[in-house]
Design a protein around this motif. Structure first.
Motif, mmCIF file in Angstrom:
data_model
loop_
_atom_site.group_PDB
_atom_site.id
_atom_site.type_symbol
_atom_site.label_atom_id
_atom_site.label_comp_id
_atom_site.label_asym_id
_atom_site.label_seq_id
_atom_site.Cartn_x
_atom_site.Cartn_y
_atom_site.Cartn_z
ATOM 1 N N PRO A 295 0.838 -1.203 0.000
ATOM 2 C CA PRO A 295 0.000 0.000 0.000
ATOM 3 C C PRO A 295 0.874 1.253 0.000
ATOM 4 O O PRO A 295 1.951 1.258 0.600
ATOM 5 N N PRO A 296 0.449 2.304 -0.682
ATOM 6 C CA PRO A 296 1.252 3.536 -0.765
ATOM 7 C C PRO A 296 1.726 4.066 0.583
ATOM 8 O O PRO A 296 2.840 4.568 0.698
ATOM 9 N N GLU A 297 0.891 3.944 1.611
ATOM 10 C CA GLU A 297 1.271 4.491 2.913
ATOM 11 C C GLU A 297 2.456 3.763 3.551
ATOM 12 O O GLU A 297 3.106 4.278 4.482
ATOM 13 N N ASP A 298 2.772 2.575 3.059
ATOM 14 C CA ASP A 298 3.896 1.803 3.597
ATOM 15 C C ASP A 298 5.100 1.754 2.653
ATOM 16 O O ASP A 298 6.083 1.055 2.936
ATOM 17 N N ARG A 299 5.031 2.502 1.584
ATOM 18 C CA ARG A 299 6.158 2.519 0.631
ATOM 19 C C ARG A 299 7.201 3.537 1.099
ATOM 20 O O ARG A 299 7.281 4.654 0.620
ATOM 21 N N ILE A 300 8.006 3.108 2.045
ATOM 22 C CA ILE A 300 9.029 3.972 2.635
ATOM 23 C C ILE A 300 10.397 3.594 2.053
ATOM 24 O O ILE A 300 10.833 2.445 2.161
ATOM 25 N N ALA A 301 11.063 4.570 1.451
ATOM 26 C CA ALA A 301 12.404 4.359 0.897
ATOM 27 C C ALA A 301 13.372 5.313 1.578
ATOM 28 O O ALA A 301 13.096 6.502 1.712
ATOM 29 N N VAL A 302 14.520 4.788 2.009
ATOM 30 C CA VAL A 302 15.513 5.607 2.714
ATOM 31 C C VAL A 302 16.831 5.594 1.944
ATOM 32 O O VAL A 302 17.291 4.561 1.479
ATOM 33 N N PHE A 303 17.431 6.780 1.818
ATOM 34 C CA PHE A 303 18.680 6.946 1.091
ATOM 35 C C PHE A 303 19.730 7.605 1.992
ATOM 36 O O PHE A 303 19.450 8.628 2.623
ATOM 37 N N ASP A 304 20.914 7.040 2.011
ATOM 38 C CA ASP A 304 22.059 7.768 2.539
ATOM 39 C C ASP A 304 22.356 8.911 1.568
ATOM 40 O O ASP A 304 21.872 8.904 0.431
ATOM 41 N N ASN A 305 23.160 9.887 1.990
ATOM 42 C CA ASN A 305 23.489 11.003 1.096
ATOM 43 C C ASN A 305 24.926 10.953 0.589
ATOM 44 O O ASN A 305 25.170 10.698 -0.587
ATOM 45 N N ASP A 306 25.903 11.171 1.485
ATOM 46 C CA ASP A 306 27.300 11.227 1.060
ATOM 47 C C ASP A 306 27.755 9.901 0.469
ATOM 48 O O ASP A 306 27.701 8.855 1.124
ATOM 49 N N GLY A 307 28.194 9.942 -0.785
ATOM 50 C CA GLY A 307 28.655 8.737 -1.463
ATOM 51 C C GLY A 307 27.553 7.924 -2.102
ATOM 52 O O GLY A 307 27.825 7.034 -2.904
ATOM 53 N N PHE B 74 6.197 6.185 -3.586
ATOM 54 C CA PHE B 74 7.091 5.932 -2.460
ATOM 55 C C PHE B 74 7.342 7.248 -1.734
ATOM 56 O O PHE B 74 7.493 8.293 -2.369
ATOM 57 N N LYS B 75 7.402 7.178 -0.426
ATOM 58 C CA LYS B 75 7.835 8.319 0.376
ATOM 59 C C LYS B 75 9.342 8.197 0.561
ATOM 60 O O LYS B 75 9.814 7.253 1.204
ATOM 61 N N VAL B 76 10.083 9.122 -0.014
ATOM 62 C CA VAL B 76 11.540 9.071 0.023
ATOM 63 C C VAL B 76 12.065 9.910 1.178
ATOM 64 O O VAL B 76 11.700 11.082 1.337
ATOM 65 N N PHE B 77 12.945 9.304 1.977
ATOM 66 C CA PHE B 77 13.600 9.984 3.086
ATOM 67 C C PHE B 77 15.109 9.946 2.888
ATOM 68 O O PHE B 77 15.645 8.950 2.401
ATOM 69 N N ILE B 78 15.787 11.013 3.269
ATOM 70 C CA ILE B 78 17.240 11.032 3.294
ATOM 71 C C ILE B 78 17.663 10.756 4.729
ATOM 72 O O ILE B 78 17.229 11.448 5.653
ATOM 73 N N VAL B 79 18.509 9.742 4.930
ATOM 74 C CA VAL B 79 18.975 9.364 6.267
ATOM 75 C C VAL B 79 20.500 9.333 6.211
ATOM 76 O O VAL B 79 21.095 8.361 5.755
ATOM 77 N N SER B 80 21.114 10.405 6.673
ATOM 78 C CA SER B 80 22.543 10.600 6.443
ATOM 79 C C SER B 80 23.275 11.029 7.705
ATOM 80 O O SER B 80 22.684 11.613 8.618
ATOM 81 N N GLY B 81 24.580 10.756 7.722
ATOM 82 C CA GLY B 81 25.422 11.220 8.810
ATOM 83 C C GLY B 81 25.720 12.704 8.718
ATOM 84 O O GLY B 81 26.237 13.304 9.665
#
Length: 323
Positions: free
Chosen positions: A51-63, A173-180
């Motif tokens: 379901p769209p509400e559970d389409r969670i995608a997480v991306f690192d940033n650097d590299g 998808f809901k895209v999130f950036i999860v980075s240091g």
């Protein structure tokens, strides 16, 4: 005859559509698996539907979404800030790590260790409100150039990954950036460059306090978003386990493992492997920046996707498209 012609048009349209997906990716198993995964996720009657509400995608940033060599770009920002503020601090000419910064001695700065880096962050990221800091970052990004690529830092984003973000967003998808990286630093450019809103950016944070209607940045670290703390940050700030995760280093391994442990839905885990010394950089196990050692072994052992820059990407940077 009409049915034959209509069939030809439909087939031709499908082919064109397939080619338009991730156009900067070479045809191969990685691209095929990404498209197959997304296709399965959006098929309502399919066994892999999410379901769209559970389409969670997480991306690192650097590299993962832009380059990170020979040092993280936020580090170059801090060095430039030290040089700009130096006239107000004549003592820095004789005091490490500032002395090394003013001499453009990156190795000298790194030798100062965590303590030295925190000193630099404290001197360059604090003593102002959050809006002022964001504006300083934006102005820096407009003119500052990478020391060896001689391009503005925002030109050194990865075109294939920008396409991947858009592809996922187009499929709900809901895209999130999860980075240091620092959250305030990233908020200054990611919404405009990546198309990911500020509220979906998760990063390292410094201490702040409220005064006279403003959030004031302090010279102390609050939270480092790296390794095992990435799943913790995702838990607290998203509240749902991701179904897709993308990284490039050992610092992202726990985030991908957290995604892999999703027992409710089929998941996609992908590592970007820096293998192109000519167009970007080639590094993995021995690199001080973006080391990819344990994560590489784990990804191979459990058959996660590994995007080989040299093999899987037609271009690396957006400016290559105009050549």
């Amino acid at each position: 005859m009409y049915k034959i012609w209509l069939g030809f048009v439909l087939v031709f349209s499908v082919v064109i559509s397939a080619q338009e997906v991730l156009p900067s990716w070479n045809e191969g198993s990685v691209k095929k698996d990404i498209v197959s995964y997304v296709t399965g996720v959006i098929e309502k009657k399919g066994e892999n539907f999410i379901p769209p509400e559970d389409r969670i995608a997480v991306f690192d940033n650097d590299g993962t979404l832009w380059s990170e060599q020979p040092a993280y770009f936020q580090f170059f920002f801090a060095m430039d800030r030290v040089k700009m503020l130096a006239p107000q601090h004549p003592e820095w000419r004789y005091t490490e790590p500032f002395k090394s910064v003013l001499a453009n001695d990156i190795n000298g700065v790194l030798k100062s260790g965590k303590k030295g880096l925190l000193q630099i962050v404290g001197a360059t990221h604090a003593g102002m409100n959050a809006e002022q800091f964001g504006e300083i970052v934006k102005q820096w990004l407009k003119t500052a150039k990478h020391p060896t690529k001689h391009r503005r830092y925002t030109e050194l984003v990865f075109q294939p990954m920008m396409e991947l973000i858009r592809y996922l967003q187009e499929n709900d998808f809901k895209v999130f950036i999860v980075s240091g990286g620092g959250i305030d630093f990233m908020r200054a450019f990611i919404p405009e460059i990546y198309g990911v809103p500020s509220e979906r950016i998760i990063g390292s944070t410094g201490k702040v306090h409220f005064k006279d209607g403003q959030i004031i940045k302090d010279a102390k670290i609050n939270f480092i978003d790296d390794k095992e703390t990435k799943p913790v940050a995702i838990y607290y700030q998203i509240g749902k386990r991701p179904v897709a995760a993308f990284g490039n280093s050992d610092g992202d391994l726990e985030m991908l493992q957290y995604t892999d442990a999703n027992r409710k839905y089929n998941t996609l885990k992908l590592y970007v492997h820096h293998t192109d010394a000519k167009r970007e950089w080639a590094y993995d196990r021995r690199s001080d920046i973006g080391r990819f050692d344990k994560g590489l072994d784990y990804a191979r052992r459990y058959h996660w996707e590994i995007a080989d820059m040299k093999k899987d990407w037609k271009v690396i940077y957006p400016f290559e498209l105009t050549k």
